[in-house]
Each structure stands twice: as structure tokens, then as C-alpha cells.
Design a protein around this motif. Structure first.
Motif: not given
Lengths: 418, 295
Positions: A97-98, A113-117, A124-126
Motif C-alpha cells: 500500500i502507499t 498493518v502491524n497487527r495484520h502482519n 504481509e503488507v508493506l
């Protein structure tokens, strides 16, 4: 006959499947306002990023032929809406994502994002941040999954005040900012850095006004005038900045404006000649920098978007895409985790000089410019002032280049790596 | 002294612009009982039309043409939209104008894009009008005040000194009788709605280049004009005038005060004050300053 046909069909199917794997595009979700009051800002970013991705694809893409694709998701400038969009992004198995508009939105995204990863290893999502500048994202709230390509609010203020400190004509400074986290960060940094570098400069006024709610700034201007200030520092953006500067011009206010966001995204159009000679900006790029290695790119972009009167604005966006493409190639994989490790500490030969994605806190360290808007040739400026920002009659001129080390700040980040 | 004078002038001129914006709203409400949520959208249309006209034939023609165009749109809206919806009562009307506001905003996006357009103050009106000690006062602000006062006087003259004005006033209180006397009341309503839209359009022509012409401008002024109409008294033109000046001056002076209360300065709270005033007024004097209706 029949068997040959079948064999041929089977072969074709196989070939298509193989092609599918090879040509699988790498998708990047662009989560920013595409409707509402800041839609113009969001749409310009999307246009630039699509343009950049197309260029990278035209040159052969990444990993020997895979294409990049930017997909727009409307955040409506709201953290809640951005989180809903993030869910859609994750459902569609998009790994990147940006985002840039609004540190409140970026903060929510980083946490999500932290929680999901943490819960979904392997999926993962960056997060590639191109404009949300709250310093905390690369300090106490730093995350392995977040990379910031814009100089944060403190870094910009550090460079700006370094330049101001050398200018002995500045004696009295007025601060006016929007009343939310970013405005507070600007105000705090301005006070702190000025008192460190030039204790003799007096802060003669300090206003916070509600964000996006003031249409008549003339009372504020009268106040600035009464304070006797010779310079005004403001982190205002959007209408809050353009209206302030127009009101200042109407009242004949004789000050220099030190801004973050007067250099593009519709601001030159809205301010017009009111800005000429008075408005200074701290940013990583403008179209008239010396030895401009992005000149060709800039001109091509303007040409491509001539009808919409779009200028090339996000050089940091281009740097972000170039580094991202390099990181994928270096990692030999499009897995977000591998790409993140490749991005950490990466040095890159940027158009304005070498930049570095600092490993410690994932903050890009880059040179910055202080520049002033002047009248372009079209509006009676000097003949060589050919560049015309958004066709507004304004022309940017560099006051100083501040090397990357000037703005680099110590960080309190202690990063946890997976 | 200089500061005080400048701030007073700033307050009055801002108040007069607010009056231009709210007069149409209060007129339409007093006559038709319609609270027009799309009123600020007509203001925006006025600014965009003026921009479009001024790029081809100049600002002065735009000053006349844009309000007429907006007025015509207002009449079409009344004739083919509001009149049909009217049968279903005030809630339906309210929802209709609410939807209309969104439609207009999207239409503006489609035609002019999402960014601000380059609508500038004309060169003849750009510059200082006079200087108070060391502060300049811009011509355009003086012009803004002039137009607003001229508008107030002409509305008042039309309403009290002309035949159509008398019919409008009569239709306000006794629509059936007026109809029985052979006047076309629906047409009067159409004219009034169109007139209200045209007034908003005129405010747009003036306000669009004084501030910024962009798709968010309707949403930015929407709430404050409702506050003025409520504070002034629903449907009272004089009330709207007084409330506009009051709120204009109040906001201007509040900005200058750096007294702080529990860490928040009055300057910081300035934009909230009109809403505070509205809430207090609704509690203690629900009909507003000059209003005649209760609640």
C-alpha cells in the motif's frame, strides 16, 4: 486430426498458464482521498504514480518482465475509511500500500498493518509512505513494515531554520498553523530550532486556527501586521495556506512566508501573483533546480498532462518507485518481507543526489531545497523565467540547497524485525 | 487604534459578504417555508459561472450574467423539481434540496475538475483603496461592501415599493387570498426561488475571487449561513443583516484576543463562537433576534 487438435489446444493452454505466472503483475494499492475536499491532491498523486509505473513497465518491468500496477482506493481523508479500504486490499491479496495525505490516516494504517502482519505471517503488507510527515512514525511509532520517502516535519524545519539562521535580516517571526497534530509539530519544531540556532529572533506571535474552517484570514493578517513580524512560518496546506497568503497580499502585509506546501498541487494557481517574491518553500524538488537530472522526466510529464495543467510534483514519489523496483529485483522476489529487507539501508542515486533509506528507522535521508516563487516571463518576470508553475505565472528560484546530512535527525526508534 | 480600525473594517466587510450569502436563503424561507440546503451550492455555481464568463468576456459582464444564469437554474429547479415535491411536505422538500446540493457538487467536479480554478480579482479592482496609518485597505473589499449594501437597498425597495413586491409580501401571509385575486402564486414562488438563487450567485461572483473557487467552497460556507438565518430569525431580512454583521465582527475580534482559558485562547476558539451563539439563542430566544415565528 482430432488428437492433433487436442494436443494443440493443450499446448496452447499450457503456454497461456505459463505466461500467466510469468506476467503476474505486482499490485500496489494507492489509499488516498479520491473524493471530497482533498480529492485534487489525491488524484494528482495517483496520476503521477500511474505514469511512473507505466514508465517502469515500458522498460521491461521488474524480475525480468513482471509489471507494476497502481490501483486507487478512496480514503476520503478519513482514518476509518482508509482502514475499510485496507481490508479490501488485503482481501484482494495485494501486498503493497502507499499513502501520503494526512498523518492521522497514516498512523491508523501503520497500526493496522502491524497487527495484520503479526497475525498473518507469509501474507504481509508493506506500507510505502510518500507524504505523511508526523515525526513519530520514524521514532516512537516506527515499524519494520513502514518506509517513509518524504522528509518528516522536523527534518524540513531543521533545514529551513538552518537557512533562516544565516539570514540576518530576519528579526521577528510569527507562527501560524492548523490546529491538529501536524500543525502542532511544526509549531513546536519552529520554536525549538529557532531558539537553538538564532536565540535573538523574537517569536512575536503564535496562532493555531481550526483546519479547513477559516475563509477570511484578514483578521489574522491584521494581527500579524500589528505584531511587526518580518517573517511568517506556516505548515498550512490547501486553502488554509492560499487564503492566508492572499489575505496578506490584499492588506499589503510586508513579510516573507516560510511554507511547506506552497510549491504545487494547485497552490500556485490559487495564490497567483500574490505569492511573487514573498513565498518561500522547503521541499525536495522544484522544476528549476540547478543540474536538474529530472528535467526530461518533468517536461515529459507536463506534456502528457498538459490539458489538466498538472505539474510534476512528487519527485520523492519517483524515487520511491525506483527504489521499490530495485528492491524487488535485488530480493529476486515480490514478497513484501523480502522487499522490505532489500529496501532497508538502500542507497540510491536520486535525481537530486544520493539518498539513503536509513536502516535504523526507515526514513529516507535526502537533500532539500529552499526556494522562492517569482513572477514568470509570462507575467512580466525576467526573460529566462520560462517555467510557469501550473500556468499560474509563478516561477521557482532556488535560495539554497541543503545537503542530506543537514536535515538528518537522531531517532528514538528501536525496530523489531521479523 | 490602527489595529482596532482595521479589524472593524474587516469585520464589517466579512459580515456584509455573509449577508449577501444568507439574504437569499432567508427570503426563500420566509416566503416558501423551504429551508434550501442547496443554497450554498448556488453560491458555488455563481463563482464558477463568473469564472467561465470572465475568461472570455471579462469580469464586469460576468457580474451581471452569472447571477442571471444561476437565477434561471433556480427557477428551473423550482418549476420542475420543488413544485412537485412540495405536495409531500417539508421533509421531502428538505431532502430534495439536500440531494440537489450533492448533484451540483458532482456536476461541478465533472465540468471544472476537482482542483481550484484560476478566478482572479480584475486588475481595476486590485490594489489598495486607502491607507489607514500604515495598513492598506484593498479596493476589492470596498467593492464587496458596496455591492452588498446596494443589494440590501434594492431588495428592500423591490419588496416595499413595487407591485410584485407587494404581491410577494401578500402571498407570504395570505396565499389563498392572493390567488383568489387572480395572481399566479406558483409563479411568484418560482420567481422568489430564482431570485434567492440569483442573490447567492451574486455572492459567488464576489466571493469566488476574493477567496478561492473550488468544489469544496459550498460545503465551507454552508453551515455558517444557516447560523446567520437562525440567529437573525428565520425569514427576517433585517435579522439576517444584523446577524451577519454581528457574526462577522465577533469572529474578527475574537481572533485578535489572546486571552486564554484552560490553555485554549479565544483566538483558537473564534470559529466556534457563531455556533455557540446559535445554541444559546435557540435556548433563550428560539425565534431569533428579529424573527416573528416561534421555534
Amino acid at each position: 486430426m482430432r488428437t492433433t487438435f487436442r494436443a494443440a489446444a493443450f499446448g496452447a493452454a499450457l503456454a497461456i498458464a505459463a505466461l500467466g505466472v510469468q506476467a503476474q503483475t505486482i499490485k500496489i494499492a494507492y489509499i488516498d482521498p479520491l473524493s471530497g475536499p482533498f480529492a485534487n491532491v489525491g488524484e494528482q498523486g495517483l496520476a503521477e504514480f500511474r505514469y511512473t509505473a507505466e514508465r517502469i513497465n515500458a522498460k521491461g518491468g521488474v524480475l525480468g518482465g513482471r509489471k507494476l500496477e497502481v490501483i486507487g482506493f478512496d480514503s476520503k481523508s478519513s482514518p476509518q475509511e482508509a482502514l475499510n479500504q485496507l481490508k479490501r486490499v488485503i482481501d484482494q491479496n495485494i501486498g503493497y500500500i502507499t499513502q501520503g495525505n494526512g498523518s492521522n490516516v497514516a498512523g491508523a494504517l501503520i497500526e493496522a498493518v502491524n497487527r495484520h502482519n503479526e497475525r498473518n505471517p507469509g501474507k504481509e503488507v508493506l506500507f510505502l509512505n510518500y507524504a505523511a510527515v508526523d515525526p513519530s512514525f520514524t521514532n516512537d511509532k516506527c515499524s519494520f513494515w513502514h518506509f517513509r520517502f518524504d522528509a518528516n516535519a522536523d527534518m524540513k524545519m531543521e533545514s529551513l531554520t538552518t537557512w533562516m539562521a544565516a539570514n540576518k535580516n530576519i528579526k521577528k517571526v510569527y507562527l501560524i498553523n492548523q490546529d491538529y497534530s501536524f500543525g502542532h509539530a511544526v509549531k513546536k519544531a519552529a520554536r525549538e530550532y529557532l531558539s537553538r540556532k538564532r536565540p535573538d529572533i523574537q517569536i512575536v506571535g503564535d496562532d493555531l486556527h481550526p483546519i479547513g474552517k477559516v475563509s477570511d484570514f484578514s483578521p489574522y493578517v491584521a494581527k500579524i501586521k500589528a505584531s511587526g513580524a518580518d517573517g511568517v512560518i506556516t505548515g498550512n496546506w490547501g486553502n488554509d495556506m492560499t487564503l492566508l497568503i492572499k489575505a496578506g497580499k490584499d492588506a499589503g502585509l510586508n513579510v516573507d512566508w516560510y511554507t511547506y506546501y506552497a510549491g504545487g498541487l494547485g497552490a500556485p494557481t490559487a495564490m497567483g501573483e500574490a505569492a511573487a517574491g514573498r513565498v518561500k518553500i522547503i521541499a525536495e524538488y522544484h522544476s528549476n533546480v540547478a543540474n536538474n537530472k529530472a528535467a526530461r522526466w518533468d517536461a515529459d510529464f507536463r506534456k502528457a498532462f498538459e490539458k489538466q495543467k498538472l505539474d510534476f510534483y512528487f519527485l520523492r514519489g519517483k524515487i520511491m518507485w525506483d527504489m521499490f523496483a530495485r528492491a524487488i529485483n535485488q530480493a529476486k522476489s515480490a514478497e513484501p518481507k523480502a522487499v522490505a529487507y532489500a529496501l532497508e539501508g538502500m542507497r540510491h542515486d536520486g535525481e537530486m543526489g544520493e539518498v539513503e533509506m536509513r536502516k535504523q528507522d526507515h526514513q529516507l535521508i535526502q537533500p532539500l531545497y529552499v526556494f522562492t516563487l517569482h513572477k514568470s516571463a509570462a507575467k512580466g518576470g525576467p526573460k529566462e523565467a520560462k517555467i510557469d508553475m501550473e500556468g499560474s505565472g509563478l516561477y521557482p528560484v532556488t535560495d539554497a540547497r541543503l545537503e542530506a546530512f543537514t536535515s538528518a535527525q537522531p531517532t528514538s526508534c528501536t525496530m523489531k524485525r521479523p | 487604534m490602527e489595529f482596532l480600525l482595521v479589524q472593524t473594517l474587516n469585520g464589517i466587510s466579512y459580515g456584509l459578504l455573509l449577508f449577501m450569502l444568507s439574504s437569499g436563503l432567508t427570503l426563500v424561507f420566509s416566503l416558501m417555508g423551504v429551508l434550501n440546503f442547496a443554497h450554498a451550492s448556488f453560491y458555488m455555481l455563481g463563482a464558477y459561472f463568473a469564472y467561465q464568463v470572465s475568461t472570455t468576456i471579462g469580469f464586469w459582464p460576468a457580474l451581471a450574467i452569472a447571477p442571471v444564469l444561476v437565477g434561471a437554474i433556480g427557477m428551473l429547479v423550482e418549476r420542475w423539481g420543488l413544485r412537485t415535491v412540495h405536495r409531500y411536505g417539508h421533509v421531502a422538500e428538505l431532502l430534495f434540496t439536500f440531494g440537489l446540493a450533492y448533484l451540483i457538487e458532482e456536476a461541478v467536479h465533472l465540468v471544472w475538475g476537482r482542483s481550484s480554478v484560476e478566478y482572479r480579482v480584475p486588475p481595476d479592482l486590485d490594489g489598495p483603496l486607502f491607507t489607514i496609518f500604515t495598513s492598506q485597505y484593498p479596493i476589492y473589499r470596498g467593492f464587496m461592501m458596496l455591492v452588498s449594501v446596494a443589494m440590501l437597498v434594492s431588495i428592500w425597495l423591490v419588496l416595499t415599493r413595487t407591485r410584485i413586491g407587494l404581491v410577494i409580501q401578500a402571498a407570504l401571509t395570505h396565499p389563498q387570498t392572493v390567488e383568489a385575486l387572480g395572481h399566479n402564486v406558483p409563479r411568484v414562488f418560482m420567481l422568489v426561488f430564482g431570485g434567492g438563487a440569483a442573490l447567492a450567485g451574486l455572492a459567488g461572483v464576489i466571493g469566488g475571487n476574493a477567496f478561492v473557487t473550488e468544489p469544496g467552497m459550498a460545503a465551507a460556507v454552508g453551515p455558517i449561513i444557516f447560523v446567520i438565518v437562525v440567529v437573525g430569525g428565520m425569514g427576517s431580512l433585517a435579522g439576517a443583516f444584523i446577524a451577519s454583521l454581528l457574526i462577522g465582527c465577533m469572529q474578527t475580534f475574537a481572533v485578535s484576543l489572546d486571552w486564554s482559558l484552560a490553555g485554549i485562547t479565544i483566538a483558537q476558539a473564534a470559529p466556534v463562537l457563531p455556533y455557540l451563539l446559535m445554541v444559546l439563542l435557540l435556548i433563550f430566544r428560539p425565534k431569533g433576534l428579529m424573527g416573528t415565528r416561534e421555534g
